[in-house]
Every structure is written in C-alpha cells, then in structure tokens.
Design a protein around this motif. Structure first.
Motif, PDB file in Angstrom:
ATOM      1  N   SER B 114       0.828  -1.208   0.000  1.00 47.71           N
ATOM      2  CA  SER B 114       0.000   0.000   0.000  1.00 47.71           C
ATOM      3  C   SER B 114       0.864   1.260   0.000  1.00 47.71           C
ATOM      4  CB  SER B 114      -0.938   0.009   1.212  1.00 47.71           C
ATOM      5  OG  SER B 114      -0.232   0.316   2.394  1.00 47.71           O
ATOM      6  N   GLY B 115       2.189   1.084   0.216  1.00 43.75           N
ATOM      7  CA  GLY B 115       3.090   2.233   0.265  1.00 43.75           C
ATOM      8  C   GLY B 115       4.037   2.313  -0.909  1.00 43.75           C
ATOM      9  N   THR B 271       1.204   5.605  10.784  1.00 44.60           N
ATOM     10  CA  THR B 271       0.577   6.269   9.640  1.00 44.60           C
ATOM     11  C   THR B 271      -0.048   7.556  10.147  1.00 44.60           C
ATOM     12  OG1 THR B 271      -1.320   4.809   9.990  1.00 44.60           O
ATOM     13  CG2 THR B 271       0.155   4.248   8.214  1.00 44.60           C
ATOM     14  N   ARG B 294       8.065   5.678   3.065  1.00 39.41           N
ATOM     15  CA  ARG B 294       6.690   5.792   2.592  1.00 39.41           C
ATOM     16  C   ARG B 294       5.728   5.458   3.730  1.00 39.41           C
ATOM     17  NH1 ARG B 294       8.733   8.002  -1.184  1.00 39.41           N
ATOM     18  NH2 ARG B 294       9.447   7.025  -3.124  1.00 39.41           N
ATOM     19  N   SER B 295       4.505   5.967   3.613  1.00 40.19           N
ATOM     20  CA  SER B 295       3.455   5.594   4.567  1.00 40.19           C
ATOM     21  C   SER B 295       2.546   4.544   3.945  1.00 40.19           C
ATOM     22  CB  SER B 295       2.598   6.816   4.920  1.00 40.19           C
ATOM     23  OG  SER B 295       3.000   7.354   6.154  1.00 40.19           O
ATOM     24  N   GLY B 297      -0.923   2.949   3.007  1.00 40.52           N
ATOM     25  CA  GLY B 297      -2.167   3.629   2.630  1.00 40.52           C
ATOM     26  C   GLY B 297      -3.352   2.681   2.626  1.00 40.52           C
ATOM     27  N   ASP B 298      -4.013   2.601   1.477  1.00 41.03           N
ATOM     28  CA  ASP B 298      -5.256   1.843   1.338  1.00 41.03           C
ATOM     29  C   ASP B 298      -4.930   0.357   1.154  1.00 41.03           C
ATOM     30  OD1 ASP B 298      -7.545   0.578   0.369  1.00 41.03           O
ATOM     31  OD2 ASP B 298      -8.242   2.365  -0.690  1.00 41.03           O
ATOM     32  N   PRO B 327      -2.024   7.381  -3.310  1.00 42.06           N
ATOM     33  CA  PRO B 327      -0.895   7.682  -2.421  1.00 42.06           C
ATOM     34  C   PRO B 327      -1.401   8.037  -1.020  1.00 42.06           C
ATOM     35  CG  PRO B 327      -1.160   9.411  -4.096  1.00 42.06           C
ATOM     36  CD  PRO B 327      -2.158   8.345  -4.438  1.00 42.06           C
ATOM     37  N   ALA B 328      -0.650   7.605  -0.001  1.00 41.75           N
ATOM     38  CA  ALA B 328      -1.079   7.825   1.393  1.00 41.75           C
ATOM     39  C   ALA B 328      -0.969   9.296   1.744  1.00 41.75           C
ATOM     40  CB  ALA B 328      -0.234   6.995   2.338  1.00 41.75           C
TER      41      ALA B 328
END
Lengths: 328, 328
Positions: B114-115, B271, B294-295, B297-298, B327-328
C-alpha cells in the motif's frame, strides 16, 4: 538458661520456618512446613502450614514459656486487613498451645532484621520478584518496585529469564547462531538447540513455549543466566550487570544519597555467592561507599528477635541480636 | 474502462475492508465490515465479515468480471495451515459469487504494497504490537520482533502504555509529584489525579487497575503518550524517542546497512502525522539516509493490486500501482 522463650516464623511461598529460642540464644526447637503465603495459598492453607511448623518447633518446649512471637510474611498488610485470615492465624496460634500475643510483619522487615540489628537502613530483595524498602525504627517505611512482573520487578529472576529469552529471539531475528546462554535457553524451552532453516519457525516455537505457561515461570530461567555469567559468557554477564543497575536504581528511589546506614540483601538471587549479588554489591558500594552491606540470614530467628526486643527485660536489643540471629 | 476487475481485502482486528477495481483504476465498489482476524475471532466469524465486506464492494459489479483476488490478513500462515478455516474462506468467496481464485497474504505484505510498488524493501508496523519484515519480490521474507507483548513488541502501543505506567510508578516510589503525562495515566487508571498520603497506596491501586484487565489493554494508554509528546511534555518525548529507537533497532535486525530500497511505515502509530512516526522517520533516515520512506495507505486497494499484477495482461505493475493504489 533464660526461662523466657520467644517464637519467630518466616512464612514464604515455598516453605514456612519456625524457631523457638531463649533470650540467651539457646535454640529450643525449629520447624519447617510447606509454603504458606496467604496471598497465593489462601489464609486457611497458610494457617495450616504455620501450625505444622510451630508444632515441630515447640515439640520439646512448654508453650507457656513463650512470651512473644512474630510472624513474617509477604502480604502481611492484606492478612491484617482480612478478618477471616486473621482468625485462621489466631486459631493456629492457639492450637499450638501459645497463650502470648503475636505480631505480623512484612517479609521484607524480617529479611532486613536477619542481616542487621540497626533500627534504620535499607533492604533489597530479589527472587522471582524484586522490591526495595526503607526501614525506620524497625518498621517498613517507603518501598520501591515490588510492582509485579507486568509493570515492575526490574532486575528480578523474572526479569533475567525474560531478557534471556529476548536475547535469544534477537539472535533468531538476526539469523545469527545463538550464543551460549541463548542456546541453553532454547534447549530448556524447546528441548533442542537446533534452529530451523527458517529461524522464524524456531522463534515462534520459543514464544509459544513461553506463553503456554504463566509468565512468572520465566524466572525458572534465571539460574541459566547466573551460571552463564559465572562462566564469563558475554550475554550472561551483560544481563547480570543490567539487573544489578536496575536493582540499585530501585534502591536509589528511596535511599538518600550519602546514607551510611546498612543495606541488607535478601532473596534467592542476592543471598549466597551469586554473580548478581556480587554485581549488586559493587553497584551499591559505588553509590553508597560508606554503607555496610549485609546478607539476609535466618528469617525465623530474626522474627524471634523482633518479638523479643519488645519484652520489658530486654534492654540491649543489639546484643540480643548477636545471640539470637546467626550471622549469614 | 477495462472489463477486467480485481478484488482486494484487508482483514484487520477491528475492521475488514474490501475494494473492487478495474485495471485502469476505476473504483467499482468498496465494502467494510467488522474485525475478521481469524486468529482472534475464529475462522467462521472472520469468513462472515469477509463475505459482508465483499458483498458491499460487489453490490454493483457482475462478479464474473472479477478475475483475481487477494486477501491480506494477520496470521495468514495459520489460516492456510487450517483446512477448516480455509474451507470457510472458500465458502465466503463462492457465496459472494466469485469464480476466480484468490491468494492469501500476510497483512504486513499488504501494508508494504500500500506504500510502494517496489518488489524489494522493508515494512515496519507499529500498532498494539510491532513487527518489521523484509520484502523480496513482493513476498514476506525475514521478520523481526512481532513476538507479542510478553517477549517483544518493543516500541509498540503496548510498550508505550506500559512504560508510561512504569514512569508513574517511579514517581510514586520516589514520592515525587507525578509529571503531566503520569498524572493523566493516573486519572485514566484510577479516576483521580490525587496521590494518597502514602504514595504506595496509590501505586498499589495503579498496579491493581492494570492487572484487572488483559495486559494488551495497556496499549489504550498510548494516545496519552502521543498527545504528551506533541505538547512537549518531557516524559512523553522521552518515551516516543525510546520507542522510535527500539523500532529502528528491530528494522536493523533484518535490513542491511546501506540499503537503499524503500521502507514503508504502517500501523496506527506510524501512519498519519504522529510524533512516533516523525521520530521513527528521523531514526531511519539517520541509519539509511538513501532509503525512500513511505506511509502505508489503502490496504484493500493494495491487495487488489497484488491480485492484478499476476494477470497476463498486466505488463507494467509499477504503473498499475499508481492507478490502483492512492498515495497515502
């Protein structure tokens, strides 16, 4: 031989010890029974062990000679607050034929008194758990730690065991061959020193082996740490040094800098010639260079001394201590 | 619009999320249901939540359009090893009208995906617990920590909560007025910020309040630490810094020095704009200055992307990632 006798009891989680002594130190009898901590065993069971130990100690003693008694036990405050528990102890006392009153003190005070007659000082106890206490006029004053394995017991047997497992898990996470101590912990927990091709599988097996039992049983691993430290194993030495620093930190929460009154070391990890006892002595000597360091000794005799010192004919409790309580 | 659809599910302890997407990124439907972790809730209950989330996501979608699916969940390995659990998930999948196969992946891989679309990298997750994992060719490789609250989860929400209580107990042992964070912890646990005349009584009440609940509930106190740190409270800042160092240490167990592939931060504590996330970013940037951070995300969209990238018509999974995963 003095006609007056006193009785002391040291009630612990694994054994109950009783001693009957005259005021000039003649040992009239000793007794031993099973664990009698009322918090963990229930007051009825604790009182039954108390009675068994008392009967053995008084087998050859006319109980009317006994003029005072002290029972030292963990959770003394809880017992005193519980009328049923107190009644069970009263009955055991009477069933042993004793007519004198008795006092109940915390095991930490009894451990302290088994190492010194000084009215003021500090006691540090490390076994499965860990606690430090200030003693003022032979009563427990402030305490530090003793908060149990989840939130405290820093530097205790539980702590040593848990940290030894954590070091093993770190080796496995890093996919490094476990060190000597870690290998022994692995064998103790899984029955083998072999690491799976995927070290994560071994790590999971270690975690499962620990979580199958009550957490406090991690203290069973503490002797492995002590032996490793004695053999110069680096992880064992590091854990013992860290535990000693944590125990000294607990003492520093309640003991003023520069204090010169004695510190008594008690509990299975600090009495006798253990690596942790040696490391703690060094830590304490560094922080309180002028304080005498003593080992806890015979708790039942110390309890008897605590009982005797309130009798009107006792004018010199310090000398009485040398007669009643054998040096550790 | 591509006729081909893919489905992704992110099954967590508190919620289950589903997403149905076309290969050009059109969101055909999303669904949400209750917690479905099969380890904590049982496979039958988890499968029921899965079905509810799937039905919502597929409400306006012809299920025969769906060509691939991925379910991400904690304890994926245990589910795959359990024929009954696997059968329950198979039934839910079929009951939703899906005819395509599905794959099950660990929640850590889904958080990673997700990141970033990079096939190799590291994911660090901190919520109630904490775990770090290496990803190789979009499969989970070695992991560090994730050993649970008794032996691990260093730097997690549990850890922050426990340490906050320990700092409070230290203040009480020292007979010092508790600091700002400690006072809030005291109020949360005992309902009052008042300290008894004997601070030991308050310490005992704190220990009892904690031990009345399952240990893992100490994580409930983590938001107090985060807020304190955000307000510049010294203990809150110290605990967040210590947690960040522990989390970075876990990463260092599995990630080579000098690695330049991405690190994805996931879990409720890492997050979003939290003090711990900021501190962890600094720790990681210090150790791996050339790694993109990176964070997560979904997760449901990331699971759908993991499903899609194995379809024969997908030739550029990185571009597909930009279409499917916001993108987060």
């Amino acid at each position: 031989m003095s006609d007056t006798a006193v009785v002391g009891l040291d009630v612990g989680g694994t054994s109950t010890r009783a001693a009957a002594l005259t005021l000039d130190g003649v040992r009239l009898g000793v007794g031993r029974a099973g664990g009698g901590n009322p918090t963990s065993h229930g007051a009825e069971r604790a009182a039954a062990e108390l009675l068994a130990a008392l009967r053995a100690a008084l087998a050859d003693v006319d109980p009317t000679r006994v003029r005072a008694g002290v029972i030292g036990l963990a959770g003394a405050g809880r017992l005193l607050a519980d009328p049923q528990g107190r009644a069970a102890f009263d009955r055991a006392w009477a069933d042993a034929g004793l007519r004198c009153p008795y006092a109940v003190h915390g095991d930490a005070l009894v451990a302290y008194a088994s190492g010194t007659a000084a009215p003021d000082g500090t006691v540090l106890i490390a076994g499965t758990g860990a606690i430090a206490a200030q003693v003022r006029d032979l009563r427990l004053d402030r305490t530090a730690d003793g908060h149990g394995w989840l939130l405290g017991d820093a530097g205790s047997g539980f702590w040593l065991g848990r940290e030894a497992v954590r070091r093993l898990l770190t080796d496995l996470d890093r996919a490094q061959p476990p060190g000597d101590l870690a290998r022994q912990v692995l064998a103790e927990l899984t029955g083998t020193t072999e690491v799976a091709a995927r070290p994560r599988a071994t790590a999971d097996a270690v975690v499962q082996a620990v979580t199958r039992r009550p957490p406090v049983e991690l203290a069973r691993l503490a002797p492995l740490v002590a032996t490793a430290a004695r053999d110069g194993e680096p992880t064992g030495l590091a854990l013992v040094a860290e535990a000693a620093a944590l125990l000294a930190e607990s003492v520093s929460r309640i003991r003023p800098p520069g204090a010169t009154d004695p510190v008594v070391l008690g509990g299975g990890l600090l009495t006798g010639d253990t690596p942790l006892a040696a490391a703690v002595r060094l830590e304490l000597a560094r922080r309180w260079p002028d304080a005498p360091l003593r080992s806890a000794g015979d708790g039942a005799a110390a309890a008897a001394w605590l009982a005797a010192r309130d009798l009107p004919e006792v004018t010199d409790p310090a000398t009485l201590h040398t007669l009643l309580v054998p040096p550790a």
